[in-house]
Design a protein around this motif. Structure first.
Motif, PDB file in Angstrom:
ATOM      1  N   SER A   1       5.233 -14.223 -14.379  1.00 31.43           N
ATOM      2  CA  SER A   1       6.057 -15.117 -13.575  1.00 31.43           C
ATOM      3  C   SER A   1       6.847 -14.303 -12.561  1.00 31.43           C
ATOM      4  N   ASP A   2       7.394 -14.981 -11.564  1.00 31.29           N
ATOM      5  CA  ASP A   2       8.238 -14.285 -10.598  1.00 31.29           C
ATOM      6  C   ASP A   2       9.424 -13.620 -11.288  1.00 31.29           C
ATOM      7  N   ARG A   3      10.009 -14.333 -12.219  1.00 29.92           N
ATOM      8  CA  ARG A   3      11.167 -13.779 -12.935  1.00 29.92           C
ATOM      9  C   ARG A   3      10.779 -12.533 -13.718  1.00 29.92           C
ATOM     10  N   ARG A   4       9.638 -12.581 -14.402  1.00 30.22           N
ATOM     11  CA  ARG A   4       9.194 -11.439 -15.181  1.00 30.22           C
ATOM     12  C   ARG A   4       8.833 -10.256 -14.282  1.00 30.22           C
ATOM     13  N   ALA A   5       8.215 -10.560 -13.141  1.00 29.30           N
ATOM     14  CA  ALA A   5       7.832  -9.495 -12.212  1.00 29.30           C
ATOM     15  C   ALA A   5       9.053  -8.688 -11.777  1.00 29.30           C
ATOM     16  N   ARG A   6      10.152  -9.383 -11.486  1.00 24.92           N
ATOM     17  CA  ARG A   6      11.359  -8.673 -11.065  1.00 24.92           C
ATOM     18  C   ARG A   6      11.923  -7.794 -12.180  1.00 24.92           C
ATOM     19  N   LYS A   7      11.715  -8.221 -13.423  1.00 27.84           N
ATOM     20  CA  LYS A   7      12.232  -7.443 -14.551  1.00 27.84           C
ATOM     21  C   LYS A   7      11.438  -6.163 -14.781  1.00 27.84           C
ATOM     22  N   VAL A   8      10.122  -6.231 -14.593  1.00 23.65           N
ATOM     23  CA  VAL A   8       9.288  -5.063 -14.906  1.00 23.65           C
ATOM     24  C   VAL A   8       9.119  -4.122 -13.722  1.00 23.65           C
ATOM     25  N   ALA A   9       9.486  -4.568 -12.533  1.00 23.87           N
ATOM     26  CA  ALA A   9       9.281  -3.753 -11.330  1.00 23.87           C
ATOM     27  C   ALA A   9      10.376  -2.706 -11.178  1.00 23.87           C
ATOM     28  N   HIS A  10       9.983  -1.491 -10.831  1.00 31.29           N
ATOM     29  CA  HIS A  10      10.916  -0.417 -10.523  1.00 31.29           C
ATOM     30  C   HIS A  10      10.730  -0.026  -9.057  1.00 31.29           C
ATOM     31  N   HIS A  11      11.863   0.229  -8.402  1.00 30.91           N
ATOM     32  CA  HIS A  11      11.834   0.602  -6.990  1.00 30.91           C
ATOM     33  C   HIS A  11      11.033  -0.434  -6.184  1.00 30.91           C
ATOM     34  N   ASP A  12      11.304  -1.702  -6.465  1.00 33.92           N
ATOM     35  CA  ASP A  12      10.574  -2.771  -5.787  1.00 33.92           C
ATOM     36  C   ASP A  12      11.001  -2.860  -4.330  1.00 33.92           C
ATOM     37  N   ARG A  13      10.086  -3.351  -3.512  1.00 35.86           N
ATOM     38  CA  ARG A  13      10.352  -3.488  -2.076  1.00 35.86           C
ATOM     39  C   ARG A  13       9.578  -4.681  -1.535  1.00 35.86           C
ATOM     40  N   TRP A  14      10.103  -5.250  -0.488  1.00 33.46           N
ATOM     41  CA  TRP A  14       9.446  -6.360   0.221  1.00 33.46           C
ATOM     42  C   TRP A  14       8.485  -5.781   1.239  1.00 33.46           C
ATOM     43  N   ASP A  15       7.217  -6.195   1.152  1.00 29.27           N
ATOM     44  CA  ASP A  15       6.210  -5.767   2.115  1.00 29.27           C
ATOM     45  C   ASP A  15       6.080  -6.876   3.165  1.00 29.27           C
ATOM     46  N   ALA A  16       6.703  -6.659   4.308  1.00 29.42           N
ATOM     47  CA  ALA A  16       6.751  -7.700   5.338  1.00 29.42           C
ATOM     48  C   ALA A  16       5.364  -8.023   5.882  1.00 29.42           C
ATOM     49  N   ARG A  17       4.489  -7.040   5.952  1.00 29.39           N
ATOM     50  CA  ARG A  17       3.147  -7.301   6.474  1.00 29.39           C
ATOM     51  C   ARG A  17       2.375  -8.229   5.543  1.00 29.39           C
ATOM     52  N   GLN A  18       2.490  -8.021   4.249  1.00 27.55           N
ATOM     53  CA  GLN A  18       1.768  -8.841   3.274  1.00 27.55           C
ATOM     54  C   GLN A  18       2.547 -10.095   2.879  1.00 27.55           C
ATOM     55  N   GLY A  19       3.843 -10.097   3.099  1.00 25.70           N
ATOM     56  CA  GLY A  19       4.658 -11.238   2.713  1.00 25.70           C
ATOM     57  C   GLY A  19       4.806 -11.370   1.212  1.00 25.70           C
ATOM     58  N   GLU A  20       4.844 -10.231   0.510  1.00 28.30           N
ATOM     59  CA  GLU A  20       4.995 -10.217  -0.942  1.00 28.30           C
ATOM     60  C   GLU A  20       5.841  -9.015  -1.359  1.00 28.30           C
ATOM     61  N   TRP A  21       6.225  -9.028  -2.630  1.00 36.90           N
ATOM     62  CA  TRP A  21       6.963  -7.925  -3.224  1.00 36.90           C
ATOM     63  C   TRP A  21       6.012  -7.026  -4.004  1.00 36.90           C
ATOM     64  N   THR A  22       6.358  -5.758  -4.094  1.00 43.47           N
ATOM     65  CA  THR A  22       5.602  -4.832  -4.935  1.00 43.47           C
ATOM     66  C   THR A  22       6.557  -3.807  -5.527  1.00 43.47           C
ATOM     67  N   GLY A  23       6.157  -3.224  -6.650  1.00 48.57           N
ATOM     68  CA  GLY A  23       6.976  -2.209  -7.297  1.00 48.57           C
ATOM     69  C   GLY A  23       6.152  -1.416  -8.292  1.00 48.57           C
ATOM     70  N   ARG A  24       6.760  -0.369  -8.835  1.00 49.98           N
ATOM     71  CA  ARG A  24       6.097   0.455  -9.838  1.00 49.98           C
ATOM     72  C   ARG A  24       6.418  -0.056 -11.232  1.00 49.98           C
ATOM     73  N   LEU A  25       5.504   0.179 -12.156  1.00 50.70           N
ATOM     74  CA  LEU A  25       5.713  -0.160 -13.550  1.00 50.70           C
ATOM     75  C   LEU A  25       6.128   1.082 -14.333  1.00 50.70           C
ATOM     76  N   ALA A  26       6.923   0.854 -15.362  1.00 49.85           N
ATOM     77  CA  ALA A  26       7.271   1.959 -16.245  1.00 49.85           C
ATOM     78  C   ALA A  26       5.992   2.473 -16.902  1.00 49.85           C
ATOM     79  N   GLY A  27       5.787   3.773 -16.886  1.00 46.86           N
ATOM     80  CA  GLY A  27       4.573   4.337 -17.453  1.00 46.86           C
ATOM     81  C   GLY A  27       3.437   4.431 -16.470  1.00 46.86           C
ATOM     82  N   GLY A  28       3.653   3.990 -15.240  1.00 44.76           N
ATOM     83  CA  GLY A  28       2.619   4.077 -14.213  1.00 44.76           C
ATOM     84  C   GLY A  28       1.958   2.746 -13.928  1.00 44.76           C
TER      85      GLY A  28
END
Length: 327
Positions: free
Chosen positions: A262-289
């Motif tokens: 879910s969106d809520r869960r994604a925000r919890k597991v994401a580290h150093h998340d950032r908004w990708d304006a070109r794609q119009g979505e969020w992305t981030g790293r997961l703990a452990g890679g």
């Protein structure tokens, strides 16, 4: 004559201010219709987002493995319809070729349905009866993983459904995205013929990437969405098109299988998340890679602007239970 025009404009504005207690008149609301998809357990999300919705697409019923039959709405499915109606919303019953046995959409079952006159008539007749008896406002066809050989049968099935459904019932179809007109035909869609029989075509502009079929990437990045929409609009009038939008994300953990979040869960597991304006979505790293990508309320707003700029009929969110609130 010009002074008269100015006077009329001034008087009109003054009357508007009087009627609103001195507050400025709000701009006309965006006319886009909004469908939100609901699965079992999403009743509270229907109520939460009712003010932003036009229609609730309820998931739904599946065709049989033989292609000869179709299931009946279960009690939880009927409860979602009832909740939507209490909120003053329309409901469409989704009919799909999803198979619990294989955990995916079943192209063989779809081929058995679409390739047989008798099966198409039987399933269409049963769906029409379900709509009449169950108080549904329409049906959405969600047959996925089709091939080029299914085009004629799919068009005939939709025509049969249109003929048997009540005159006031809506008929729509969810379409898997492609970046070319030829690609849509390879996926089993004769879009011009289908558009003549459908009220709406819902472009599933998501699942560009996913943990079981691709490397990490946006769920439905804007450059890809624009290409799929352009190819669709060459064949279907904009007034019949709903732009499908993801309200969820996917994970690609290192050394493990990924999953939908879910969106809520994604925000919890994401580290150093950032908004990708070109794609119009969020992305981030997961703990452990590994990585996570997700499409949330900000992604929705960007795609709403895209739908407005193309004068589409509306938007369709999959799914209410996993997404950020729309209101």
């Amino acid at each position: 004559m010009r002074w008269r025009t100015v006077l009329v404009a001034v008087l009109t504005a003054a009357c508007a201010l009087m009627l609103t207690g001195g507050a400025p008149v709000a701009a006309e609301q965006d006319p886009l219709a909004v469908t939100g998809y609901a699965v079992e357990g999403d009743a509270a999300a229907i109520t939460r987002d009712a003010g932003a919705l036009t229609t609730v697409g309820v998931d739904g019923v599946n065709i049989s493995a033989t292609g000869r039959g179709v299931g009946r709405p279960t009690a939880p499915v009927r409860a979602l319809r009832a909740r939507a109606h209490r909120e003053g919303l329309r409901t469409e019953l989704l009919v799909a070729n999803y198979s619990d046995a294989i955990g995916d959409f079943d192209p063989v079952a779809a081929r058995r349905l679409l390739g047989s006159d008798a099966n198409r008539r039987r399933v269409a007749r049963r769906l029409a009866a379900t709509v009449r008896r169950g108080g549904w406002d329409g049906v959405q066809v969600d047959l996925e993983s089709l091939g080029a050989g299914d085009r004629r049968g799919l068009t005939r099935f939709v025509a049969e459904l249109r003929r048997r459904l009540p005159a006031d019932a809506s008929l729509s179809m969810a379409v898997m995205a492609s970046t070319s007109t030829r690609g849509y035909r390879r996926r089993g869609y004769d879009l011009p013929a289908l558009a003549r029989r459908l009220d709406r075509v819902v472009l599933m502009a998501y699942d560009q990437h996913g943990p079981t079929w691709s490397g990490a990437g946006p769920v439905g990045g804007l450059p890809w969405v624009r290409r799929t929409l352009r190819a669709l609009l060459r064949q279907v009038p904009a007034r019949q098109v709903d732009l499908g939008v993801a309200g969820y994300g996917y994970t690609w953990p290192k050394g493990r299988d990924g999953t939908v979040v879910s969106d809520r869960r994604a925000r919890k597991v994401a580290h150093h998340d950032r908004w990708d304006a070109r794609q119009g979505e969020w992305t981030g790293r997961l703990a452990g890679g590994g990585r996570v990508w997700w499409s949330d309320a900000r992604s929705w707003r960007v795609r709403r602007e895209l739908a407005s700029s193309h004068h589409l009929h509306g938007l369709a969110l999959w799914s209410l239970g996993r997404s950020d609130p729309l209101t």
